[in-house]
Design an enzyme around this catalytic site. Sequence first.
Site: not given
Ligand code: GUN
Length: 295
Positions: A54, A98, A121
């Site tokens: 990211k 996350q 998200d």
């Molecule tokens: N863990 C796995 N996929 C995601 C996601 O799209 N967002 C977040 N915050 N955690 C994740």
Amino acid sequence: MSAKIIDGKAIAEKIKKEIALEVAAMIDADVKAPHLAAILVGNDPASETYVASKEKACHAVGITSTTYRLPASTTEQELLDMIDFVNNDDEIDGFIVQLPLPEHIDPNKVIERIDPVKDVDGFHPKNIGRMQIGMPSYLPATPFGIVELLKRSGINMDGKHCVVIGRSNIVGTPLSILLSRKSDYGNATVTLCHSRTKDIASYTKQADVLIAAIGQPEFVKANMIKPGAVVVDVGIHRIDDAEALKGYRLVGDVDFKGVSEIASAITPVPGGVGPMTIVSLLHNTLQASKKSIYQ
Ligand code: GUN
């Protein structure tokens, strides 16, 4: 028959260029660049990889990124305080926490604490609810990436039977809502299968579009597919492989070799859904900085 490969990496690169142009225009107009923050608790290796990807993607398009790293011993209250801090930081347009979080922290409590306006998200109940009734909302990154991938590959979902395997809050459940909604990427008839579904193959064999988000390596086999179906593979797993250069290879939830003989189109792993998920987050961050969801 050999299936067409749906090149998520190439489509994601194209979207990244579109985002980079928009960000450059903002900077030219003396508008602050969008700013995405990520909060990472503990050191789950997969989460470390996601957050690093990211950060790299943000830098490639001119989005500012900040990562807050907290130890696994962080208490739930300390994390909630951190979220309050980021909610109130005007420099940050959007942020994510996350997942997964350490066992002692309740993820729902954490998600509810995020200001919905900054919830890029799309996990906050307010954004999920708005999505369900067709109001503007941040769409969760993987489902949004998948619908965009299908749209940009010229696969029209209107009236198709779409079978989704997996009912997670992050992928299967929101995706089933998006695909069945009355919209330019929806209008599908959706069947949502999960771990309690009896005789999964009897459903998957009826799918015009099959989306595998079950979290089991190579679960979907060629004999579970209708000839000519479109297959989208959301899984990513490391499998030990002594013959591979790195000692492992990446596979999805679909037996790619077998299924690509039967399907008309298929997403590869890696290079299918994964890159689309990341650009969806960039897209949402740009939306957040423009205040286009919540005016
Ligand atoms: N863990 C796995 N996929 C995601 C996601 O799209 N967002 C977040 N915050 N955690 C994740």
